[in-house]
Structure formats: C-alpha cells, structure tokens
Design a protein around this motif. Structure first.
Motif, PDB file in Angstrom:
ATOM      1  N   ASN A 131       0.820  -1.214   0.000  1.00 37.11           N
ATOM      2  CA  ASN A 131       0.000   0.000   0.000  1.00 37.11           C
ATOM      3  C   ASN A 131       0.852   1.260   0.000  1.00 37.11           C
ATOM      4  OD1 ASN A 131      -2.636  -0.995  -0.151  1.00 37.11           O
ATOM      5  ND2 ASN A 131      -2.631  -1.509   2.022  1.00 37.11           N
ATOM      6  N   ILE A 132       1.964   1.245   0.713  1.00 42.39           N
ATOM      7  CA  ILE A 132       2.856   2.412   0.714  1.00 42.39           C
ATOM      8  C   ILE A 132       3.428   2.624  -0.683  1.00 42.39           C
ATOM      9  CG2 ILE A 132       5.051   3.318   1.582  1.00 42.39           C
ATOM     10  CD1 ILE A 132       4.355   1.987   4.281  1.00 42.39           C
ATOM     11  N   ILE A 133       3.829   1.539  -1.348  1.00 42.28           N
ATOM     12  CA  ILE A 133       4.354   1.648  -2.710  1.00 42.28           C
ATOM     13  C   ILE A 133       3.286   2.192  -3.656  1.00 42.28           C
ATOM     14  CG2 ILE A 133       5.160   0.308  -4.697  1.00 42.28           C
ATOM     15  CD1 ILE A 133       6.626  -1.498  -2.624  1.00 42.28           C
ATOM     16  N   TRP A 142      -1.236  10.555   5.687  1.00 39.40           N
ATOM     17  CA  TRP A 142      -1.416   9.499   4.684  1.00 39.40           C
ATOM     18  C   TRP A 142      -0.891   8.151   5.191  1.00 39.40           C
ATOM     19  CZ3 TRP A 142      -2.425  10.253  -0.870  1.00 39.40           C
ATOM     20  CH2 TRP A 142      -2.924  11.522  -1.153  1.00 39.40           C
ATOM     21  N   ILE A 143       0.071   8.164   6.109  1.00 37.50           N
ATOM     22  CA  ILE A 143       0.683   6.912   6.610  1.00 37.50           C
ATOM     23  C   ILE A 143      -0.215   6.214   7.629  1.00 37.50           C
ATOM     24  CG2 ILE A 143       2.516   6.094   8.170  1.00 37.50           C
ATOM     25  CD1 ILE A 143       3.796   6.224   5.635  1.00 37.50           C
ATOM     26  N   TYR A 144      -0.808   6.960   8.531  1.00 32.59           N
ATOM     27  CA  TYR A 144      -1.564   6.355   9.631  1.00 32.59           C
ATOM     28  C   TYR A 144      -2.678   5.414   9.170  1.00 32.59           C
ATOM     29  CZ  TYR A 144       0.795   8.442  13.587  1.00 32.59           C
ATOM     30  OH  TYR A 144       1.737   8.744  14.543  1.00 32.59           O
ATOM     31  N   PRO A 145      -3.446   5.711   8.147  1.00 29.77           N
ATOM     32  CA  PRO A 145      -4.472   4.753   7.721  1.00 29.77           C
ATOM     33  C   PRO A 145      -3.898   3.486   7.064  1.00 29.77           C
ATOM     34  CG  PRO A 145      -4.930   6.939   6.833  1.00 29.77           C
ATOM     35  CD  PRO A 145      -3.587   6.989   7.460  1.00 29.77           C
ATOM     36  N   ILE A 146      -2.671   3.551   6.587  1.00 26.58           N
ATOM     37  CA  ILE A 146      -2.065   2.412   5.893  1.00 26.58           C
ATOM     38  C   ILE A 146      -1.489   1.400   6.877  1.00 26.58           C
ATOM     39  CG2 ILE A 146      -0.199   1.736   4.334  1.00 26.58           C
ATOM     40  CD1 ILE A 146      -0.536   4.455   2.957  1.00 26.58           C
ATOM     41  N   GLU A 172      -1.341  -0.513  10.321  1.00 29.85           N
ATOM     42  CA  GLU A 172      -2.188  -0.894  11.437  1.00 29.85           C
ATOM     43  C   GLU A 172      -1.513  -0.534  12.759  1.00 29.85           C
ATOM     44  OE1 GLU A 172      -4.299  -4.927  13.176  1.00 29.85           O
ATOM     45  OE2 GLU A 172      -3.460  -4.922  11.166  1.00 29.85           O
ATOM     46  N   GLN A 173      -2.260   0.080  13.647  1.00 30.81           N
ATOM     47  CA  GLN A 173      -1.784   0.523  14.955  1.00 30.81           C
ATOM     48  C   GLN A 173      -0.480   1.332  14.827  1.00 30.81           C
ATOM     49  OE1 GLN A 173      -1.511  -3.172  17.068  1.00 30.81           O
ATOM     50  NE2 GLN A 173      -3.685  -3.195  17.558  1.00 30.81           N
ATOM     51  N   CYS A 174      -0.483   2.240  13.909  1.00 31.31           N
ATOM     52  CA  CYS A 174       0.718   3.021  13.594  1.00 31.31           C
ATOM     53  C   CYS A 174       1.234   3.778  14.813  1.00 31.31           C
ATOM     54  CB  CYS A 174       0.418   3.978  12.452  1.00 31.31           C
ATOM     55  SG  CYS A 174       1.846   4.842  11.813  1.00 31.31           S
ATOM     56  N   GLY A 175       0.350   4.367  15.576  1.00 26.04           N
ATOM     57  CA  GLY A 175       0.765   5.134  16.742  1.00 26.04           C
ATOM     58  C   GLY A 175       1.452   4.273  17.787  1.00 26.04           C
ATOM     59  N   ASP A 176       1.018   3.027  17.921  1.00 26.02           N
ATOM     60  CA  ASP A 176       1.625   2.119  18.892  1.00 26.02           C
ATOM     61  C   ASP A 176       2.938   1.531  18.382  1.00 26.02           C
ATOM     62  OD1 ASP A 176      -0.600   2.553  20.482  1.00 26.02           O
ATOM     63  OD2 ASP A 176      -1.647   0.752  19.773  1.00 26.02           O
ATOM     64  N   ARG A 177       3.020   1.269  17.087  1.00 25.83           N
ATOM     65  CA  ARG A 177       4.190   0.615  16.509  1.00 25.83           C
ATOM     66  C   ARG A 177       5.326   1.579  16.210  1.00 25.83           C
ATOM     67  NH1 ARG A 177       1.718  -2.604  11.655  1.00 25.83           N
ATOM     68  NH2 ARG A 177       3.903  -3.046  11.210  1.00 25.83           N
ATOM     69  N   PHE A 178       4.998   2.839  15.912  1.00 21.71           N
ATOM     70  CA  PHE A 178       6.006   3.833  15.562  1.00 21.71           C
ATOM     71  C   PHE A 178       5.869   5.035  16.488  1.00 21.71           C
ATOM     72  CE2 PHE A 178       5.339   1.601  11.578  1.00 21.71           C
ATOM     73  CZ  PHE A 178       6.628   1.397  11.141  1.00 21.71           C
ATOM     74  N   GLY A 179       6.960   5.469  17.023  1.00 21.72           N
ATOM     75  CA  GLY A 179       6.938   6.706  17.797  1.00 21.72           C
ATOM     76  C   GLY A 179       6.852   7.891  16.865  1.00 21.72           C
ATOM     77  N   ASP A 180       7.659   7.836  15.797  1.00 17.31           N
ATOM     78  CA  ASP A 180       7.716   8.922  14.834  1.00 17.31           C
ATOM     79  C   ASP A 180       7.807   8.305  13.440  1.00 17.31           C
ATOM     80  OD1 ASP A 180       7.956  11.415  13.671  1.00 17.31           O
ATOM     81  OD2 ASP A 180      10.113  11.540  14.028  1.00 17.31           O
ATOM     82  N   VAL A 181       6.864   8.626  12.592  1.00 17.94           N
ATOM     83  CA  VAL A 181       6.841   8.048  11.249  1.00 17.94           C
ATOM     84  C   VAL A 181       7.624   8.883  10.246  1.00 17.94           C
ATOM     85  CG1 VAL A 181       4.655   6.838  11.564  1.00 17.94           C
ATOM     86  CG2 VAL A 181       4.642   9.170  10.689  1.00 17.94           C
ATOM     87  N   GLU A 182       8.231   9.970  10.698  1.00 14.84           N
ATOM     88  CA  GLU A 182       8.945  10.869   9.780  1.00 14.84           C
ATOM     89  C   GLU A 182      10.090  10.166   9.041  1.00 14.84           C
ATOM     90  OE1 GLU A 182       8.074  13.886   8.748  1.00 14.84           O
ATOM     91  OE2 GLU A 182       6.296  13.596   9.980  1.00 14.84           O
ATOM     92  N   GLU A 183      10.753   9.229   9.697  1.00 20.09           N
ATOM     93  CA  GLU A 183      11.847   8.502   9.037  1.00 20.09           C
ATOM     94  C   GLU A 183      11.314   7.675   7.865  1.00 20.09           C
ATOM     95  OE1 GLU A 183      15.091   5.043  10.102  1.00 20.09           O
ATOM     96  OE2 GLU A 183      14.366   6.320  11.734  1.00 20.09           O
ATOM     97  N   LEU A 184      10.165   7.032   8.064  1.00 18.63           N
ATOM     98  CA  LEU A 184       9.544   6.251   6.998  1.00 18.63           C
ATOM     99  C   LEU A 184       9.060   7.154   5.867  1.00 18.63           C
ATOM    100  CD1 LEU A 184       8.575   3.528   5.891  1.00 18.63           C
ATOM    101  CD2 LEU A 184       6.496   3.805   7.261  1.00 18.63           C
ATOM    102  N   ILE A 185       8.513   8.298   6.215  1.00 13.96           N
ATOM    103  CA  ILE A 185       8.049   9.258   5.208  1.00 13.96           C
ATOM    104  C   ILE A 185       9.228   9.763   4.382  1.00 13.96           C
ATOM    105  CG2 ILE A 185       7.030  11.546   4.898  1.00 13.96           C
ATOM    106  CD1 ILE A 185       5.266  10.863   7.380  1.00 13.96           C
ATOM    107  N   GLU A 186      10.347  10.039   5.021  1.00  7.38           N
ATOM    108  CA  GLU A 186      11.541  10.488   4.298  1.00  7.38           C
ATOM    109  C   GLU A 186      12.054   9.391   3.364  1.00  7.38           C
ATOM    110  OE1 GLU A 186      12.886  13.521   3.954  1.00  7.38           O
ATOM    111  OE2 GLU A 186      11.114  14.114   5.106  1.00  7.38           O
ATOM    112  N   LEU A 187      11.966   8.140   3.795  1.00  7.50           N
ATOM    113  CA  LEU A 187      12.370   7.021   2.943  1.00  7.50           C
ATOM    114  C   LEU A 187      11.489   6.958   1.700  1.00  7.50           C
ATOM    115  CD1 LEU A 187      14.120   4.480   2.496  1.00  7.50           C
ATOM    116  CD2 LEU A 187      12.373   3.205   3.768  1.00  7.50           C
ATOM    117  N   VAL A 188      10.194   7.148   1.877  1.00  7.21           N
ATOM    118  CA  VAL A 188       9.265   7.158   0.745  1.00  7.21           C
ATOM    119  C   VAL A 188       9.642   8.266  -0.231  1.00  7.21           C
ATOM    120  CG1 VAL A 188       6.873   7.616   0.054  1.00  7.21           C
ATOM    121  CG2 VAL A 188       7.337   6.100   1.979  1.00  7.21           C
ATOM    122  N   LYS A 189       9.883   9.459   0.289  1.00  2.00           N
ATOM    123  CA  LYS A 189      10.218  10.609  -0.565  1.00  2.00           C
ATOM    124  C   LYS A 189      11.551  10.413  -1.277  1.00  2.00           C
ATOM    125  CE  LYS A 189       7.783  14.139   2.098  1.00  2.00           C
ATOM    126  NZ  LYS A 189       7.954  15.331   2.947  1.00  2.00           N
TER     127      LYS A 189
END
Length: 143
Positions: free
Chosen positions: A79-81, A90-94, A96-113
């Motif tokens: 789904n991210i691809i 845009w990441i949180y709905p993709i 599952e339990q994003c808030g619990d699994r990731f403290g900060d999703v910015e690193e993943l967002i930067e990887l996507v970009k």
C-alpha cells in the motif's frame, strides 16, 4: 488473458501497469489495434495518473529492502508503494496501529520521498524532491 500462476500474490500498481503495457496498452489513438480489453484500458488510464507510472522495479525492490527494518506487513509495504504517502496523515491509515508501533513516522516518510518517485501531479523542486504542501493539491485534484 491466460492465468499462469493462480494466487501468486498481490501485485503493485507498477506491476499491473507494466503488464498492461506489455500487452500493448498505450495512450495513443491505435488502441483498437492492441490486444487489450476495454476494461483493461480503464485500469491503464487510471494507473498512468498514479505514482506507478514513474516507478521502476529497482525503486520498488530498494524500498522493500529498506523497509524490512520497520517490520511492516507485506500488505502495508504494498500500500505504501501504491499510494506513496508523503505525510503522517497518509501513513496512519495504511499502517495498522501506527501510533503504537512507531513513535515517529517521519523517518519512513523520508524514505518514501527519497526512494519512490513522485506522483505525476507533483511538481518537483529544484533539488529533485517534490515540493512541500503537495498533499493538499493531490487531494483537491482527486475530488
């Protein structure tokens, strides 16, 4: 269409687009000459407006490899691809339990970009990266 391997697994939008192109789908006026069904052209017309039209198998493989450290499910990576989210909204709905699994999703967002090319509707800045605030423009054009 001949099924080579039933239930081989989910495909990325890029793989579907690549398959349709291999069958002769294109934007030109010779659509009647290609061996592509009208319903497949509808899928093709949609996919060429998504991030899939600029992706390559190398982008997808690199992103999949670099995502392993995040322990994402295959469906989440797929789904991210396909969606190419560029913000936490845009990441949180993709994921599952994003808030619990990731403290900060910015690193993943930067990887996507960094790894996945921008959507065709995203203008690129001079550095080759999409301009900030583009999510709002994409949402408005999708409505």
């Amino acid at each position: 269409m001949k099924i080579l391997r039933e239930n081989a697994g989910p495909l990325t939008n890029f793989e579907v687009l690549d398959f349709l192109r291999s069958r002769g789908a294109a934007k030109d006026s010779t659509r009647v000459l290609a061996n592509v069904a009208p319903s497949e052209y509808k899928v093709y017309d949609y996919l060429v407006q998504t991030a899939a039209c600029k992706q390559t198998s190398e982008n997808i493989n690199e992103f999949s490899e670099r995502c392993k450290k995040y322990d994402l499910a295959k469906a989440e990576v797929l789904n991210i691809i396909n969606i190419r989210p560029t913000s936490a909204v845009w990441i949180y709905p993709i994921i599952e339990q994003c808030g619990d699994r990731f403290g900060d999703v910015e690193e993943l967002i930067e990887l996507v970009k960094m790894v996945l090319p921008p959507r065709p509707t995203e203008p690129e800045s001079e550095g080759g990266k999409p301009e900030e605030g583009i999510d709002e423009q994409v949402v408005q054009t999708a409505s």
